[in-house]
Scaffold this motif. Sequence first.
Motif, PDB file in Angstrom:
ATOM      1  N   THR A 157     -29.045  35.684  55.888  1.00 35.23           N
ATOM      2  CA  THR A 157     -29.077  35.139  57.178  1.00 35.23           C
ATOM      3  C   THR A 157     -28.471  35.956  58.309  1.00 35.23           C
ATOM      4  O   THR A 157     -29.266  35.931  59.134  1.00 35.23           O
ATOM      5  CB  THR A 157     -28.125  33.685  56.905  1.00 35.23           C
ATOM      6  OG1 THR A 157     -28.350  33.052  55.839  1.00 35.23           O
ATOM      7  CG2 THR A 157     -28.377  32.649  58.022  1.00 35.23           C
ATOM      8  N   LEU A 209     -30.956  36.950  61.188  1.00 30.84           N
ATOM      9  CA  LEU A 209     -30.463  36.572  62.676  1.00 30.84           C
ATOM     10  C   LEU A 209     -30.365  37.711  63.540  1.00 30.84           C
ATOM     11  O   LEU A 209     -30.581  37.763  64.708  1.00 30.84           O
ATOM     12  CB  LEU A 209     -29.318  35.601  62.867  1.00 30.84           C
ATOM     13  CG  LEU A 209     -29.533  34.195  62.159  1.00 30.84           C
ATOM     14  CD1 LEU A 209     -28.416  33.498  62.177  1.00 30.84           C
ATOM     15  CD2 LEU A 209     -30.566  33.632  62.825  1.00 30.84           C
ATOM     16  N   VAL A 258     -32.344  30.093  63.276  1.00 32.72           N
ATOM     17  CA  VAL A 258     -31.387  29.760  62.237  1.00 32.72           C
ATOM     18  C   VAL A 258     -32.471  28.764  61.483  1.00 32.72           C
ATOM     19  O   VAL A 258     -32.136  28.800  60.054  1.00 32.72           O
ATOM     20  CB  VAL A 258     -30.284  28.817  62.677  1.00 32.72           C
ATOM     21  CG1 VAL A 258     -29.551  28.378  61.431  1.00 32.72           C
ATOM     22  CG2 VAL A 258     -29.274  29.768  63.413  1.00 32.72           C
ATOM     23  N   GLU A 298     -25.803  26.267  59.511  1.00 29.61           N
ATOM     24  CA  GLU A 298     -25.827  26.223  60.818  1.00 29.61           C
ATOM     25  C   GLU A 298     -24.332  26.240  61.401  1.00 29.61           C
ATOM     26  O   GLU A 298     -24.110  26.836  62.406  1.00 29.61           O
ATOM     27  CB  GLU A 298     -26.473  24.785  61.218  1.00 29.61           C
ATOM     28  CG  GLU A 298     -26.804  24.682  62.710  1.00 29.61           C
ATOM     29  CD  GLU A 298     -25.688  24.500  63.641  1.00 29.61           C
ATOM     30  OE1 GLU A 298     -25.611  25.243  64.666  1.00 29.61           O
ATOM     31  OE2 GLU A 298     -24.639  23.643  63.335  1.00 29.61           O
ATOM     32  N   MET A 329     -23.266  29.814  61.579  1.00 29.12           N
ATOM     33  CA  MET A 329     -23.815  30.657  62.060  1.00 29.12           C
ATOM     34  C   MET A 329     -23.410  30.301  63.674  1.00 29.12           C
ATOM     35  O   MET A 329     -23.011  31.210  64.618  1.00 29.12           O
ATOM     36  CB  MET A 329     -25.352  30.264  62.034  1.00 29.12           C
ATOM     37  CG  MET A 329     -25.853  31.381  60.797  1.00 29.12           C
ATOM     38  SD  MET A 329     -25.293  32.954  60.566  1.00 29.12           S
ATOM     39  CE  MET A 329     -24.838  33.000  58.873  1.00 29.12           C
ATOM     40  N   SER A 369     -25.853  31.027  66.418  1.00 25.98           N
ATOM     41  CA  SER A 369     -26.734  29.822  66.319  1.00 25.98           C
ATOM     42  C   SER A 369     -27.168  29.365  67.884  1.00 25.98           C
ATOM     43  O   SER A 369     -28.098  29.855  68.345  1.00 25.98           O
ATOM     44  CB  SER A 369     -26.316  28.765  65.481  1.00 25.98           C
ATOM     45  OG  SER A 369     -27.095  27.618  65.690  1.00 25.98           O
TER      46      SER A 369
END
Lengths: 291, 626, 339
Positions: free
Chosen positions: A136, A140, A150, A220, A223, A229
Motif C-alpha cells: 500500500t 501510494l 487509497v 484507510e 494511511m 490518504s
Amino acid sequence: MTPHGRQALERCLHSPRILVGGIILILIVIASLGAPIFAPHDPQEQDLINTLLPPMWQAGGDPSYPLGTDGLGRCILSRLLYGGRVALYVAALSSLGAMLLGTVLALLAGYFRGPVDWLISRIVEIWMAFPPVILTLLLLLALGAGVNKVVLAIVLIDWTRFCRVIRSDVMVVARKDYVAAARLVGFSHVRTLLREVLPAVAPLVLTMLSLEAGIAVVVEAIMSFVGLSVEPDVPAWGVMLADARSTMNQAPFGVVVPVLAIFLTILSFNLLGDGLRRALDPRLVTSRGRA
Amino acid sequence: MADVLRAKNLTVSSAGGIAVLRDISFAVARGEIIGLVGESGAGKSMLGRVIAANLPGGFHVSEGSLDFGGADLTRITGEARRQLLGREIAFIPQEPLTSLNPVLTIGQQFSEHLARIGGLPRSAFREHIVQALADVRLRNPEDLLQRYPFQLSGGMCQRVLIAMAFAAKPALVIADEPTTALDVSTQATVVQIMRRLQREQGTAMVFITHDLRLAARVCNRIAVLYAGEVIEEGPAGEVLEAPRHPYTRVLKAANPVLSGPRHRLRTLPDQMPTVEAFARLPGCRFATRCPVADPACAAAIPTLREIAPAHFVRCSDACGERAAALVEAEPILVPPAADKGSEPVLVLEGLSKHYPGKADWLGRRKPGTDAVKNVGLTVQRGEFIGIVGESGSGKSTLARLIAGLETPTDGRILVAGEDVTRADSKARALRLETLQMVFQDPQSALNPRRSIDHIVTQAMEPTGASRAERLERARSLLAETKLSGELLERYPAQLSGGQKQRVNIARALCVTPHLLIADEIVSGLDVSVQAQILNLLLDLRAARDLSLVLISHDLAVVRYLCSRVVIMHHGVVVEEGEVDRVFGDPQHPYTRQLIAAVPPDDLDTPWPAPVAVEPDNAEGLERASI
Amino acid sequence: MGRIALELLLRRIILAIPILICVSALIFILLRLVPADPVAMSLPPGSSQADYEAMKQALGLDRSIPEQYWIWISSLLRGDFGTSVFFRRPVIDLVATALPATVELVVFSLIVGTLLGIGGGMLMFAWRGTIGEQVLDLGTTAIMAVPEFLWAILLILFLGVAVPLLPFIGRLDPSVSLPPSVTGFLLLDSIMTGRPDVLGSALTHMVLPVIALSIGLAPLIMRVLRSSLIETIMEDYITQARLRGISERQIILHHALKNAALPTISLIGVQGGFMFGGTVLVEMIFAYPGLGNLMVDAVRNHDLPVVQVVGLVYCVLVLAINAIVDVIYLAANPKLRMA
C-alpha cells in the motif's frame, strides 16, 4: 426463493452476530450520512480559545462541544461524524472493487484450471510476498496520496484475499458432478459458471466482502494516520488519531474517540462476516437433508 | 455354553420418546457369530453405539438390558465401560482407511493399543505386533510398522484393525459392515481372516451387514432388522434359504443373483420409514410397504413368534398362504439380443488415457498412470453392456472419456458413426443429442440450489424454452421415472437416495438420448431401492430405443441388466463376452478371482474358495507409490 | 526426514528466485512512477545544470527503464545497495541496524501470539458448549476488531501515560550505552557481551510492541485450533481409539492435537507474513528503530533508494517465514513427507 435461501435468511435473522453487527453498522451509516445535520460545528472550524476541551460531562467541558475539542479547538464530535463518511466511502468502494476483481479471477482460475490458473496463481503468489501495508505504501508513493488512491490501492492489493480463498472453493464446486452434468446437457462455460458455480460460492463471497470492508477501514485509518490518504482539510479518523496523539498527555480523551469509532466499525463488519459465515455455511445447509 | 452378550427387551428412544430400537432380544454365546442384517435406517448400527455409549444426540436406552459377563452395559459407569473396551469388547469399523490416525504409524498405533491392554513388557511389543500382522497375512510386517495408514490399501488397513481387535483376545467382537468399503476381491480375504481368528479364540461376534447372503455365510444365526425391530431371527442358512417374514422374502428376491435363471426383481414401494415417521406407525412398522398386509396389521404390534425351532418371526401371517405366494409369479427375464443390423451407437477404437506424473521441482517427472489402455468396444442399438472393475480399474475414466468430460490421449470415439474424439463444438453437439451420463453420487450430481423441475429440464434452459413447456416436460419425465408429480417443486435435499437417483436419470432422458452411460448408479443404494432402479432401467429399454453402458463393481447387477460384459483391470480389458459365457465359464484369472469373491447363492458351495484369498499386499504398495 | 526437509527448503529457495525477480521489478516500476525527481533530490542545494546531468548519468537515469533495472539488480548482487538521499548514508548500513530490530520484534511476537493462541484454543475447546466458550468467543471478537496500530496507541495511553509502568519509546533507555555489535540482534549481543543492563532495558522496551503485535494473532490461532480440534474429534480414527478404550486425555494429546495442529501451522505462516506489515505502524508509534520506521520515513521523504531496498527486504522476510513454516508443516504431516 429456494429452501436454501429461505433457511439462510431465517438463520441470518436469528443470528445475534448479524443483528448486533447490522444495528451498529446502520447507526454508523446514519450518523455519517447525517453528519451535516447532526454535527454541531463545521469540522474544520477552529476555536483557538477553546482548545483541548474535555467532553461536556467532565469538569470544564462545554455543552456546545459534546466530545470536547482538539489541539486546534475543532469540535471532536463533528470531526468524528464527518470522518465516518471517509471510512464508509473507502470501505464500500474498495471492498466491492476487490471482491469483483478477485472473484472474477478466482472463477476463471478455479474453473478452467490449466494455464489460466497457473498465471493467476503466480500473480497471487507475487502479491502475497508483500506485507499488504508495504505494498500500500509503495502504491501510494507511486500514485500519489488521496482517498481515491487509497481505494485503488486496496482494490489492487486485496483482490488476492478473495482470489485465494474463493478459487479453492470454486475448485471444489467445479469438481461436483452437477457441473459436469450441466456441461453434458449443453450448458456453455459461461452459463455453467454463472448458473452452477457462482451461486455455490456466493455465500463465501458475501462473507469475505463483509470482512474486507473491515480491513479497508483499518487501511484507510492507517494511511490517513501517516498522512497519505485524505487532503489536509478533510477530517478522517486516522487524521484525528494522529492529531490527538501529539496531545495525548494533556487530552487522552481525544485519542479514545477515534479509536472507539474505528473499533465499532470494524467490529460491526466482523460480526456481520462471522454471522454470515455461520448462517450461510454450505455444510450446514446441505446437512439439513436426509443423512 | 454361556452367553457372552445377552440383549433383553432393549429399547432405545429418541428425545421425543419414539422407540428407535424396539424390544430387541438376542444372545451370542462363546464362539458364536450373530448377524444383524438390515438396510440403512434399520437401526443395526445402534447396538454398537449402545455398547460404546455413543448414541446420537437425544437417543437413550429407555428399557431393557444388555448383559455382558454379569454387567449391564446400559448401566455401567463410563470408566468401567472404558476398561472393557479394547480389552474385553473390540470393534472392527466400517471405514478402515479413516479409522487409523493418519499422522501416526501403524507401529505407533498398535503399540499404544498393546500398552493400553497391558500385561506385556514394552520390549516385547515389536515382536508381538509383527507376529499379529503376519497372522492376518500381511506381507513384510516389519516394514509395515513404519508405514502410515494412507500408504496402505483399505484391505490392508482393515487387516491391521482386525489384528488390533483380536490382540487382547476379547470375549466379544463387534464388526460393523467390515467389508462394505472394500473392493470385492478383498472382501473374501478379510472375512476369512476374521472368521479364523474368531474360531481360534472362541470369540463371540456380532456381525452387522446389509448383505443377507454374506451374513448367511459368516454367521451362525441371523437377526433381520426393519425400522428398529427384529422382524425375523433364526439359523443363518434357514433365514437365507427359507425366509418367512414378507420383508425378508422380498429382500431376498430383490437381490440379483450370479447363477441360475433370471427373475424380475421384487421391489417394495417407497423406502424404510424414517425415525420421525415411526410415530405414525402404531402397529407393524412394515405394514405400509408390505405386499400382503391387511388392515389389522397397521393397528397392532405383532409379537415375535417361534414358528420353527429357534426361528422367530414378527408377523401375524408369517406362515400363512399370503406371504408364501410372494416369491412365485415373477416373470422371467429374457436377455435381449443385440440389434446387429444398424449402425452401432458407440464404437471405441484403441482408446487410451494417460495421466502424466507430477513433475518435481527439478522438472523430473514421476512415471504417469495409464488410466485406460487401448480399449476397444462396440455398443449396438438397444444393447445393454456392462463394464466391471474394481476401484482403480479405469472404468470411471472410460465413462468420462465417452461422455467427453475428458479427452483421450490416443484412439478414436465414434458416436452414431461420427468421429467425436476431438471435443470440438461439432462433436459436442453430436454427443449432446446422442448420449447422456447418469452420475454415481446423486448428492454431488444434483445442484442443491435447483428445484427438481429445473434439474430434470436443465437441458432446455439454453434453448430458451418457456416455463410452461419446461413444466410439462418435467411432469412427463417424472412420470416416466415413476416419481410423483408432487416432487416438481421440491429440492434435492428433500428427496431420498432412490428418488435422487431417479431425478438423475430423468435429467439424462430429457434430451432423448440413444445411449446412457451409468457410472455405479446403484452402488450407494439399499437393496430394495436398487431393485427399483434396475427395474426402471429395464422398463426404459422397453419403452425407448435405448442403449446402456453400465459401469459397476457388482457382477450380479451387470448380469441382471446386460447382455454383454467387459472386465477391466488396471485400465485394460482382460475379458469380454456374452454375460452368461463370461460368468459361467470365465477365462481370465482376474475374472475368476472376481467371481470367486462373491458368496455363491448355493449355501452348499464352500466359500471363500481358495483362489479368492490371495494376499494382496501388492495393491497397497502400489498405492503408496502414487 | 532431514533430507526431505533440506530438499524442501532448497526447493523453496529456488522457487523464491523468480518471485523475487518479479517483486523487485514491480517495486522498481512502481517507483519510476513516483512524481518526484530523484536526480534533483540527490543533489546538494545550489548545483548547476552540469552537475544535474552528471548526477543523472551517475545514477544511470539517462538509460532505458530495463537497463536501469538491470543496473539496480546487478549492483544489488554486488552488494551495492545504493545511498539514502535523505540520510546521505549507504542504504546497507541503515538496513543492517534496522533489520535485526524488526526480526527480534516479529519472532518474539510470533512466539507469544502462538503460545497464547494455543493455550486459548485448547481452553475454548475444553469449554466447548459452555458459557466460558461464549465469553472467550466474544472476547476474541472484540480483540480482533482492534488493529495492531490501535493497540499500540491504547497501550501507550494506558501503560505508558496513564499508569507509567513500561517504556514506550525506542529500543533502549537513553542512559544505557549500546553494546558492541556482534550480530546486530540486541538481545543476542547483550548476552554475548555480558551486559544484563542492556538485556533488561531492551526486553522492557519490547513488551508493549510485542503485546500490540501478538494480541491480534492469538485470537486467530485460538479459533482455528478450536474448530480444527472439534472437527478432528469427529473423525473415525478418534471414535476407533475411544472404542479401544484409550483415555480421553491421551486421545486429545496423542491423536487429536497432532492432526488439528496442521491448519494452525499454515495459519501461522500466512499471519507471520502479515505481521511484518503490522510492525510498520507499531514501530513508528513506539519510535522503535526498525525497518518499519525506516520505511515510513523513507516514504514520507521520497527517499527512493531506501524504499526500494526496504520493500525488497520485507518480501525476502515474508518468503523466508513462509519457507520455515512450510518445513515445520512438512515435519508435522507425514502425508506430505511420504509423497
